[in-house]
Design a protein around this motif. Structure first.
Motif, PDB file in Angstrom:
ATOM      1  N   ARG A   1     -14.612  -6.314  -2.881  1.00 55.81           N
ATOM      2  CA  ARG A   1     -14.703  -6.275  -4.347  1.00 55.81           C
ATOM      3  C   ARG A   1     -16.131  -6.521  -4.814  1.00 55.81           C
ATOM      4  NH1 ARG A   1     -11.031 -10.293  -4.850  1.00 55.81           N
ATOM      5  NH2 ARG A   1      -9.117  -9.489  -3.986  1.00 55.81           N
ATOM      6  N   GLN A   2     -16.796  -7.512  -4.204  1.00 50.31           N
ATOM      7  CA  GLN A   2     -18.176  -7.830  -4.582  1.00 50.31           C
ATOM      8  C   GLN A   2     -19.100  -6.650  -4.277  1.00 50.31           C
ATOM      9  OE1 GLN A   2     -19.756 -11.185  -2.486  1.00 50.31           O
ATOM     10  NE2 GLN A   2     -21.554 -11.358  -3.801  1.00 50.31           N
ATOM     11  N   LEU A   3     -18.928  -6.030  -3.122  1.00 49.08           N
ATOM     12  CA  LEU A   3     -19.750  -4.886  -2.748  1.00 49.08           C
ATOM     13  C   LEU A   3     -19.520  -3.712  -3.698  1.00 49.08           C
ATOM     14  CD1 LEU A   3     -21.753  -4.019  -0.546  1.00 49.08           C
ATOM     15  CD2 LEU A   3     -19.823  -3.076   0.709  1.00 49.08           C
TER      16      LEU A   3
ATOM     17  N   ASP B   1     -21.252  -0.372  -8.358  1.00 44.72           N
ATOM     18  CA  ASP B   1     -21.018   0.094  -9.724  1.00 44.72           C
ATOM     19  C   ASP B   1     -22.116  -0.385 -10.664  1.00 44.72           C
ATOM     20  OD1 ASP B   1     -18.747   1.431  -8.972  1.00 44.72           O
ATOM     21  OD2 ASP B   1     -17.359  -0.184  -9.562  1.00 44.72           O
ATOM     22  N   GLY B   2     -22.577  -1.615 -10.471  1.00 47.02           N
ATOM     23  CA  GLY B   2     -23.668  -2.140 -11.295  1.00 47.02           C
ATOM     24  C   GLY B   2     -24.952  -1.350 -11.105  1.00 47.02           C
ATOM     25  N   ALA B   3     -25.240  -0.986  -9.859  1.00 46.98           N
ATOM     26  CA  ALA B   3     -26.442  -0.193  -9.592  1.00 46.98           C
ATOM     27  C   ALA B   3     -26.329   1.185 -10.227  1.00 46.98           C
ATOM     28  CB  ALA B   3     -26.657  -0.069  -8.086  1.00 46.98           C
ATOM     29  N   LYS B   4     -25.128   1.763 -10.157  1.00 44.61           N
ATOM     30  CA  LYS B   4     -24.933   3.084 -10.761  1.00 44.61           C
ATOM     31  C   LYS B   4     -25.088   3.004 -12.284  1.00 44.61           C
ATOM     32  CE  LYS B   4     -21.526   5.687  -9.277  1.00 44.61           C
ATOM     33  NZ  LYS B   4     -20.188   6.265  -9.096  1.00 44.61           N
ATOM     34  N   GLU B   5     -24.546   1.974 -12.896  1.00 50.75           N
ATOM     35  CA  GLU B   5     -24.678   1.817 -14.349  1.00 50.75           C
ATOM     36  C   GLU B   5     -26.131   1.593 -14.748  1.00 50.75           C
ATOM     37  OE1 GLU B   5     -22.539   2.327 -16.813  1.00 50.75           O
ATOM     38  OE2 GLU B   5     -21.213   3.024 -15.220  1.00 50.75           O
ATOM     39  N   ARG B   6     -26.850   0.804 -13.954  1.00 51.60           N
ATOM     40  CA  ARG B   6     -28.257   0.572 -14.274  1.00 51.60           C
ATOM     41  C   ARG B   6     -29.064   1.863 -14.165  1.00 51.60           C
ATOM     42  NH1 ARG B   6     -32.230  -4.179 -12.112  1.00 51.60           N
ATOM     43  NH2 ARG B   6     -34.057  -3.388 -13.183  1.00 51.60           N
ATOM     44  N   MET B   7     -28.787   2.670 -13.139  1.00 54.60           N
ATOM     45  CA  MET B   7     -29.456   3.966 -13.018  1.00 54.60           C
ATOM     46  C   MET B   7     -29.125   4.858 -14.211  1.00 54.60           C
ATOM     47  SD  MET B   7     -31.431   4.569 -10.418  1.00 54.60           S
ATOM     48  CE  MET B   7     -31.337   6.321 -10.191  1.00 54.60           C
ATOM     49  N   ARG B   8     -27.876   4.834 -14.625  1.00 57.36           N
ATOM     50  CA  ARG B   8     -27.464   5.656 -15.769  1.00 57.36           C
ATOM     51  C   ARG B   8     -28.192   5.201 -17.033  1.00 57.36           C
ATOM     52  NH1 ARG B   8     -21.956   6.309 -15.073  1.00 57.36           N
ATOM     53  NH2 ARG B   8     -22.369   8.370 -14.286  1.00 57.36           N
ATOM     54  N   GLU B   9     -28.346   3.881 -17.217  1.00 60.61           N
ATOM     55  CA  GLU B   9     -29.056   3.359 -18.391  1.00 60.61           C
ATOM     56  C   GLU B   9     -30.537   3.739 -18.355  1.00 60.61           C
ATOM     57  OE1 GLU B   9     -28.499  -0.833 -18.453  1.00 60.61           O
ATOM     58  OE2 GLU B   9     -26.351  -0.694 -18.888  1.00 60.61           O
TER      59      GLU B   9
ATOM     60  N   TYR C   1      -8.938 -15.003   6.228  1.00 58.03           N
ATOM     61  CA  TYR C   1      -9.975 -14.008   6.508  1.00 58.03           C
ATOM     62  C   TYR C   1      -9.713 -12.686   5.783  1.00 58.03           C
ATOM     63  CZ  TYR C   1     -12.227 -16.951   9.976  1.00 58.03           C
ATOM     64  OH  TYR C   1     -12.903 -17.966  10.596  1.00 58.03           O
ATOM     65  N   ALA C   2      -8.455 -12.337   5.613  1.00 61.74           N
ATOM     66  CA  ALA C   2      -8.133 -11.123   4.858  1.00 61.74           C
ATOM     67  C   ALA C   2      -8.544 -11.290   3.393  1.00 61.74           C
ATOM     68  CB  ALA C   2      -6.646 -10.811   4.966  1.00 61.74           C
ATOM     69  N   ALA C   3      -8.336 -12.478   2.835  1.00 63.29           N
ATOM     70  CA  ALA C   3      -8.752 -12.733   1.451  1.00 63.29           C
ATOM     71  C   ALA C   3     -10.271 -12.687   1.325  1.00 63.29           C
ATOM     72  CB  ALA C   3      -8.208 -14.082   0.984  1.00 63.29           C
TER      73      ALA C   3
END
Length: 137
Positions: free
Chosen positions: A37-39, A44-52, A28-30
């Protein structure tokens, strides 16, 4: 983060160890670490897309100014009430409403009423224009 202190996190960990058990706790810890990590990757992906999409304007935006937690309704109302009457931006001019009478379509629909004729529901002189079924009522 979310008002969690080290003591609270430690207590949650101890309770989780008792509820989950020592055999399943590493699994469960893993899973939790993978979820975090996924969240983080999604954020980060949303932030990069906004930046683009925003381009160089993204770095110029003062994000702290747009934080909804800083808005205090009492302060907003107090500022609005204490604002000078002439300092507010003028309201956009509205087009005056014509008070000369009904338009040609409304006048034609109301003609039978003016003449004293009865209006039959659903008929050609029905002022309401709503479909009417005499058998259903």
């Amino acid at each position: 983060m979310f008002g969690l202190t080290f003591e609270k996190l430690l207590l949650i960990g101890v309770i989780a160890a008792f509820v989950i058990g020592p055999q399943r706790l590493p699994e469960y810890a893993a899973r939790l670490a993978g979820f975090v990590r996924q969240l983080r990757g999604m954020a980060d992906g949303a932030k990069e897309r906004m930046r683009e999409e925003m381009g160089p304007e993204f770095d110029e935006v003062d994000w702290k100014k747009l934080d909804p937690r800083q808005y205090d309704p009492r302060r907003i109302i107090r500022d609005a009430l204490l604002e000078e009457p002439g300092s507010a931006a003028p309201a956009p001019a509205l087009k005056p409403v014509s008070r000369s009478g009904p338009g040609p379509a409304a006048a034609a629909a109301m003609a039978p009423l003016a003449e004293g004729k009865p209006v039959t529901p659903g008929g050609p002189s029905d002022v309401r224009g709503v479909p009417f079924d005499a058998e259903a009522t």
